[in-house]
Scaffold this motif. Structure first.
Motif, PDB file in Angstrom:
ATOM      1  N   ASN A 397       0.827  -1.203   0.000  1.00 26.24           N
ATOM      2  CA  ASN A 397       0.000   0.000   0.000  1.00 26.24           C
ATOM      3  C   ASN A 397       0.863   1.254   0.000  1.00 26.24           C
ATOM      4  OD1 ASN A 397      -2.457   1.442   0.067  1.00 26.24           O
ATOM      5  ND2 ASN A 397      -2.300   1.684   2.287  1.00 26.24           N
ATOM      6  N   GLY A 398       2.044   1.165   0.602  1.00 27.45           N
ATOM      7  CA  GLY A 398       2.960   2.302   0.616  1.00 27.45           C
ATOM      8  C   GLY A 398       3.791   2.423  -0.649  1.00 27.45           C
ATOM      9  N   LEU A 399       3.884   1.338  -1.409  1.00 27.38           N
ATOM     10  CA  LEU A 399       4.739   1.334  -2.605  1.00 27.38           C
ATOM     11  C   LEU A 399       3.953   1.494  -3.908  1.00 27.38           C
ATOM     12  CD1 LEU A 399       7.138  -1.614  -1.654  1.00 27.38           C
ATOM     13  CD2 LEU A 399       7.662   0.833  -1.588  1.00 27.38           C
ATOM     14  N   ILE A 400       2.696   1.036  -3.920  1.00 29.82           N
ATOM     15  CA  ILE A 400       1.898   1.044  -5.148  1.00 29.82           C
ATOM     16  C   ILE A 400       0.697   1.959  -4.977  1.00 29.82           C
ATOM     17  CG2 ILE A 400       0.544  -0.367  -6.740  1.00 29.82           C
ATOM     18  CD1 ILE A 400       2.290  -2.733  -5.968  1.00 29.82           C
ATOM     19  N   ASP A 401       0.568   2.931  -5.859  1.00 34.62           N
ATOM     20  CA  ASP A 401      -0.525   3.891  -5.790  1.00 34.62           C
ATOM     21  C   ASP A 401      -1.874   3.189  -5.979  1.00 34.62           C
ATOM     22  OD1 ASP A 401      -1.708   6.414  -5.608  1.00 34.62           O
ATOM     23  OD2 ASP A 401      -1.689   6.690  -7.782  1.00 34.62           O
ATOM     24  N   LYS A 402      -2.850   3.527  -5.159  1.00 38.35           N
ATOM     25  CA  LYS A 402      -4.228   3.005  -5.234  1.00 38.35           C
ATOM     26  C   LYS A 402      -4.295   1.495  -4.996  1.00 38.35           C
ATOM     27  CE  LYS A 402      -5.103   6.463  -8.809  1.00 38.35           C
ATOM     28  NZ  LYS A 402      -5.397   6.675 -10.243  1.00 38.35           N
ATOM     29  N   PHE A 403      -3.338   0.944  -4.273  1.00 32.07           N
ATOM     30  CA  PHE A 403      -3.268  -0.502  -4.083  1.00 32.07           C
ATOM     31  C   PHE A 403      -4.524  -1.065  -3.424  1.00 32.07           C
ATOM     32  CE2 PHE A 403      -2.054  -4.249  -1.555  1.00 32.07           C
ATOM     33  CZ  PHE A 403      -1.559  -5.057  -2.566  1.00 32.07           C
ATOM     34  N   MET A 404      -5.149  -0.300  -2.523  1.00 33.09           N
ATOM     35  CA  MET A 404      -6.294  -0.817  -1.770  1.00 33.09           C
ATOM     36  C   MET A 404      -7.545  -0.996  -2.631  1.00 33.09           C
ATOM     37  SD  MET A 404      -5.072  -1.522   1.119  1.00 33.09           S
ATOM     38  CE  MET A 404      -6.527  -1.895   2.088  1.00 33.09           C
ATOM     39  N   ILE A 405      -7.523  -0.490  -3.885  1.00 36.74           N
ATOM     40  CA  ILE A 405      -8.660  -0.691  -4.797  1.00 36.74           C
ATOM     41  C   ILE A 405      -8.961  -2.175  -4.976  1.00 36.74           C
ATOM     42  CG2 ILE A 405      -9.298  -0.543  -7.244  1.00 36.74           C
ATOM     43  CD1 ILE A 405      -9.881   1.989  -5.831  1.00 36.74           C
ATOM     44  N   ARG A 406      -7.930  -3.012  -4.928  1.00 33.17           N
ATOM     45  CA  ARG A 406      -8.122  -4.447  -5.166  1.00 33.17           C
ATOM     46  C   ARG A 406      -8.948  -5.106  -4.060  1.00 33.17           C
ATOM     47  NH1 ARG A 406      -4.690  -8.074  -2.798  1.00 33.17           N
ATOM     48  NH2 ARG A 406      -4.381  -9.292  -4.695  1.00 33.17           N
ATOM     49  N   HIS A 407      -9.193  -4.382  -2.961  1.00 33.01           N
ATOM     50  CA  HIS A 407      -9.941  -4.955  -1.848  1.00 33.01           C
ATOM     51  C   HIS A 407     -11.416  -4.549  -1.848  1.00 33.01           C
ATOM     52  CE1 HIS A 407      -5.696  -4.993  -0.321  1.00 33.01           C
ATOM     53  NE2 HIS A 407      -6.071  -6.224  -0.038  1.00 33.01           N
ATOM     54  N   ILE A 408     -11.903  -3.982  -2.973  1.00 34.45           N
ATOM     55  CA  ILE A 408     -13.332  -3.636  -3.016  1.00 34.45           C
ATOM     56  C   ILE A 408     -14.173  -4.844  -3.428  1.00 34.45           C
ATOM     57  CG2 ILE A 408     -12.904  -1.197  -3.476  1.00 34.45           C
ATOM     58  CD1 ILE A 408     -13.519  -1.668  -6.390  1.00 34.45           C
ATOM     59  N   VAL A 409     -13.521  -5.977  -3.703  1.00 37.73           N
ATOM     60  CA  VAL A 409     -14.229  -7.243  -3.916  1.00 37.73           C
ATOM     61  C   VAL A 409     -13.603  -8.294  -2.998  1.00 37.73           C
ATOM     62  CG1 VAL A 409     -14.804  -6.714  -6.313  1.00 37.73           C
ATOM     63  CG2 VAL A 409     -12.702  -7.969  -5.799  1.00 37.73           C
ATOM     64  N   LYS A 410     -14.288  -9.401  -2.831  1.00 33.09           N
ATOM     65  CA  LYS A 410     -13.760 -10.466  -1.983  1.00 33.09           C
ATOM     66  C   LYS A 410     -12.503 -11.077  -2.596  1.00 33.09           C
ATOM     67  CE  LYS A 410     -18.166 -12.010   0.029  1.00 33.09           C
ATOM     68  NZ  LYS A 410     -19.106 -13.151   0.155  1.00 33.09           N
ATOM     69  N   PRO A 411     -11.527 -11.444  -1.780  1.00 32.24           N
ATOM     70  CA  PRO A 411     -10.354 -12.152  -2.304  1.00 32.24           C
ATOM     71  C   PRO A 411     -10.749 -13.543  -2.766  1.00 32.24           C
ATOM     72  CG  PRO A 411     -10.311 -12.134   0.092  1.00 32.24           C
ATOM     73  CD  PRO A 411     -11.462 -11.259  -0.313  1.00 32.24           C
ATOM     74  N   GLY A 412      -9.909 -14.150  -3.627  1.00 33.05           N
ATOM     75  CA  GLY A 412     -10.253 -15.452  -4.181  1.00 33.05           C
ATOM     76  C   GLY A 412      -9.164 -16.487  -4.015  1.00 33.05           C
ATOM     77  N   ILE A 413      -9.530 -17.736  -4.247  1.00 30.06           N
ATOM     78  CA  ILE A 413      -8.562 -18.834  -4.217  1.00 30.06           C
ATOM     79  C   ILE A 413      -7.674 -18.769  -5.458  1.00 30.06           C
ATOM     80  CG2 ILE A 413      -8.308 -21.354  -4.251  1.00 30.06           C
ATOM     81  CD1 ILE A 413     -10.906 -21.548  -2.703  1.00 30.06           C
ATOM     82  N   THR A 414      -8.249 -18.351  -6.574  1.00 34.78           N
ATOM     83  CA  THR A 414      -7.484 -18.101  -7.795  1.00 34.78           C
ATOM     84  C   THR A 414      -8.003 -16.817  -8.408  1.00 34.78           C
ATOM     85  OG1 THR A 414      -6.755 -19.025  -9.914  1.00 34.78           O
ATOM     86  CG2 THR A 414      -9.037 -19.429  -9.280  1.00 34.78           C
ATOM     87  N   GLY A 415      -7.296 -16.302  -9.412  1.00 36.18           N
ATOM     88  CA  GLY A 415      -7.713 -15.033  -9.995  1.00 36.18           C
ATOM     89  C   GLY A 415      -7.124 -14.807 -11.368  1.00 36.18           C
ATOM     90  N   TRP A 416      -7.515 -13.682 -11.981  1.00 38.83           N
ATOM     91  CA  TRP A 416      -7.033 -13.332 -13.314  1.00 38.83           C
ATOM     92  C   TRP A 416      -5.518 -13.161 -13.331  1.00 38.83           C
ATOM     93  CZ3 TRP A 416      -8.441 -13.748 -18.074  1.00 38.83           C
ATOM     94  CH2 TRP A 416      -7.842 -12.977 -19.069  1.00 38.83           C
TER      95      TRP A 416
END
Length: 470
Positions: A397-416
Motif C-alpha cells: 500500500n505504501g509502494l503502489i498507488d491506489k493498491f487498496m482498490i483491489r480490496h473492493i471485492v472479496k479475495p479469491g482462491i485463484t484469480g485473473w
C-alpha cells in the motif's frame, strides 16, 4: 472494406432473423433431446402423454417474455464475444426459471427433473453457439460492405483522430464520411475534411448520416446544443466525447442524480445485486461440492502425512486482508515447520521452512483446499484477487498507488492475475504492479463466464505444473 450501394442490405431483417433462429433453436433442441433421451416407443409415449400443444405454446411465449427483459443485441455494431456468452447464458437461465414455473403452475409436469436439467444444459450450449455463429456471420456480412452506418465527426483534434481510429475497423460496420471543424487540425490524413461547423446540418441531411460523434470542447456549448437539437429533430444519434477523455482514458460508467449526469471513473459489475447474488450462489455450490467430494479424502491422506513428518497442526491459520480491507482468518494445509516468521516472511524459492510433503502440496496447490471453507463462510470467493498477509498489504500500500482498490471485492482462491503469469512469489515492485493491474482489470471486467474461464485455466495450469510456484 468496399462499401456497396446498399447501405442497409438485409439489415432491416437481421433482428427478425435472429428471433426466428432463436425460436427454431429452442424448439428443435426440445424435440431433439427428447428423441435422444427416450427410445422410439418411449418418445411416442412422451409426445402423447405430455400436453404437447400447451408445452410448445409455453416454450415460445416465455421466449418473448424473456426477450423483453434481456434484449438480444447481436446486431449492435460493437459487442464482444464474452458479453455474447454471458448475455446468452443469462437469457437461457431466466428462460428456464420462468418456463419451469409456468409448466408447474399449469400442471405440465410429466418430464423428470433429470431430463429437464439435460435440456437446460443442452439448450444453453446450443443457444450460445448459435449466437456466436450469428455474430461471426454478421461481421463477415458487414465486412463485405453491407449493413453499415454513416458517421461524421465534429472536431479535428486528437480526440477526433482517436474516434476515427476506433471506428474505422471494417468489422464494426461503420462508414466514416469525414470531419467538420472551423479550422482543420487533422493529424491523420485519412480523415476527410468536410467543411465548417455551419455546413454540418445540410451535409447530414443530403448524405443520410446515421450518427454524429462530437469532440468539440465545452467552450463550444452553443454549437453543441445546436447539433444536439438538430440530431434529435432528424433522428440522428448524437454522441459526445468529453474533454476529460484527454486525461482519463479508461472505461467509465454513467449514472444520474435526477437530471444531473454523474460519471463513475471505475465500472464495477459486482456492484449490481444480481451479479453479487449470482457469484455468491456459485461460490456456495462450488465450494460445497469440493468440500463434500474431494476435501475429505485429501484431508485424511495428507493430514496423516503432515502429522507424521512434522509437529504442529494439520491446518494452518493466518490473518489476511479481505473485503474492504477487513482482516479475516485464512485456512491452509500446513506446509512448513512451525516457525515464528510465518506472518512476516514470504515464501522463498529455497526455503528451509517448507517440509518435504509441503513442497508437493504447494506446487499442486493442494495446500489451498481448506480455503473453500473461507468461500463457504463468505469471507472469500472462488475467484478474485489473492489475499495477502497483513504485513504485505501495508508494505504494498505504501509502494503502489491506489493498491487498496483491489480490496473492493472479496479475495479469491485463484484469480485473473494468477492465470496471467503472476502466480507465486513477486520478487520486484514491477511484478507486484503487474499483478495489481490485472486484479483491477478483473474487478472492472467481471462476468460470470470470466470466472468460469479462470477456474478452467487454473485447473489446466495445475495439471501442467507451474515453475513459479514453490
Amino acid at each position: 472494406m468496399e462499401l456497396t450501394g446498399k447501405k442497409d442490405g438485409l439489415g432491416y431483417l437481421i433482428k427478425w432473423i435472429i428471433r426466428l433462429g432463436d425460436l427454431l433453436v429452442i424448439n428443435f433442441t426440445l424435440i431433439l433431446l427428447s428423441k435422444l433421451l427416450f427410445a422410439d416407443d418411449a418418445f411416442t409415449s412422451f409426445i402423447n402423454n405430455v400436453r404437447l400443444v400447451e408445452t410448445l405454446l409455453l416454450v415460445n411465449l416465455v421466449y418473448f417474455v424473456v426477450a423483453s427483459i434481456i434484449p438480444i443485441n447481436l446486431s449492435s455494431n460493437i459487442i464482444f464475444f464474452d458479453k455474447i456468452v454471458h448475455r446468452s447464458f443469462s437469457f437461457i437461465s431466466l428462460y428456464f426459471i420462468l418456463l419451469t414455473a409456468a409448466m408447474l403452475l399449469l400442471g405440465i409436469d410429466r418430464i423428470t427433473w433429470i431430463d429437464w436439467s439435460v435440456y437446460y444444459i443442452g439448450l444453453s450450449i446450443i443457444y450460445i453457439i448459435w449466437h456466436i455463429t450469428v455474430r461471426i456471420i454478421l461481421k463477415w456480412y458487414r465486412s463485405k460492405g453491407y449493413n453499415y452506418k454513416r458517421i461524421v465527426i465534429i472536431g479535428s483534434g486528437n480526440r477526433a483522430t482517436d474516434v476515427f481510429n476506433e471506428l474505422k475497423s471494417s468489422d464494426y460496420g461503420y462508414k466514416i464520411l469525414g470531419a467538420f471543424d472551423e479550422i482543420p487540425n487533422l493529424s491523420n490524413p485519412s480523415i476527410n475534411y468536410l467543411g465548417t461547423l455551419s455546413q454540418v446540418e445540410k451535409y447530414c441531411i443530403e448524405n443520410k448520416v446515421d450518427e454524429i460523434y462530437c469532440t468539440l470542447p465545452n467552450s463550444e456549448e452553443s454549437v453543441i446544443l445546436r447539433l444536439v437539437n438538430f440530431s434529435e429533430r432528424n433522428m440522428i444519434r448524437f454522441f459526445l466525447v468529453p474533454e476529460f477523455y484527454e486525461y482519463i482514458k479508461r472505461k467509465l460508467i454513467l449514472n444520474s442524480l435526477q437530471s444531473i449526469p454523474v460519471i463513475g471513473i471505475r465500472p464495477e459489475p459486482l456492484q449490481l445485486v444480481y451479479n453479487r447474488v449470482l457469484k455468491r450462489i456459485f461460490d456456495i455450490i462450488f465450494s460445497s461440492i469440493v468440500l463434500i467430494s474431494v476435501f475429505p479424502v485429501i484431508y485424511i491422506i495428507f493430514g496423516v502425512i503432515i502429522k507424521l513428518t512434522s509437529r504442529g497442526s494439520i491446518v494452518f491459520k493466518q490473518r489476511r486482508t479481505g473485503l474492504q480491507g477487513e482482516e479475516f482468518t485464512c485456512y491452509k494445509f500446513r506446509t512448513m515447520y512451525v516457525n515464528d516468521k510465518s506472518d512476516s516472511l514470504t515464501t522463498q524459492q529455497v526455503d528451509p521452512r517448507i517440509t518435504p510433503i509441503g513442497k508437493f502440496m504447494r506446487r499442486t496447490s493442494i495446500d489451498e483446499l481448506p480455503q473453500f471453507f473461507n468461500v463457504l463462510i463468505g469471507n472469500m470467493s472462488v475467484v478474485g484477487p489473492r489475499p495477502h498477509m497483513i504485513k504485505q498489504t501495508s508494505l504494498y500500500n505504501g509502494l503502489i498507488d491506489k493498491f487498496m482498490i483491489r480490496h473492493i471485492v472479496k479475495p479469491g482462491i485463484t484469480g485473473w492475475a494468477q492465470i496471467s503469469g503472476y502466480r507465486g512469489e513477486t520478487k520486484t515492485i514491477k511484478q507486484m504492479e503487474g499483478r495489481f493491474r490485472r486484479d483491477v482489470w478483473y474487478i472492472e471486467n467481471w462476468s460470470f463466464m470470466l470466472d468460469i474461464k479462470i477456474i478452467v485455466v487454473t485447473t489446466l495450469q495445475l495439471l501442467r505444473g507451474d515453475k513459479n510456484v514453490y
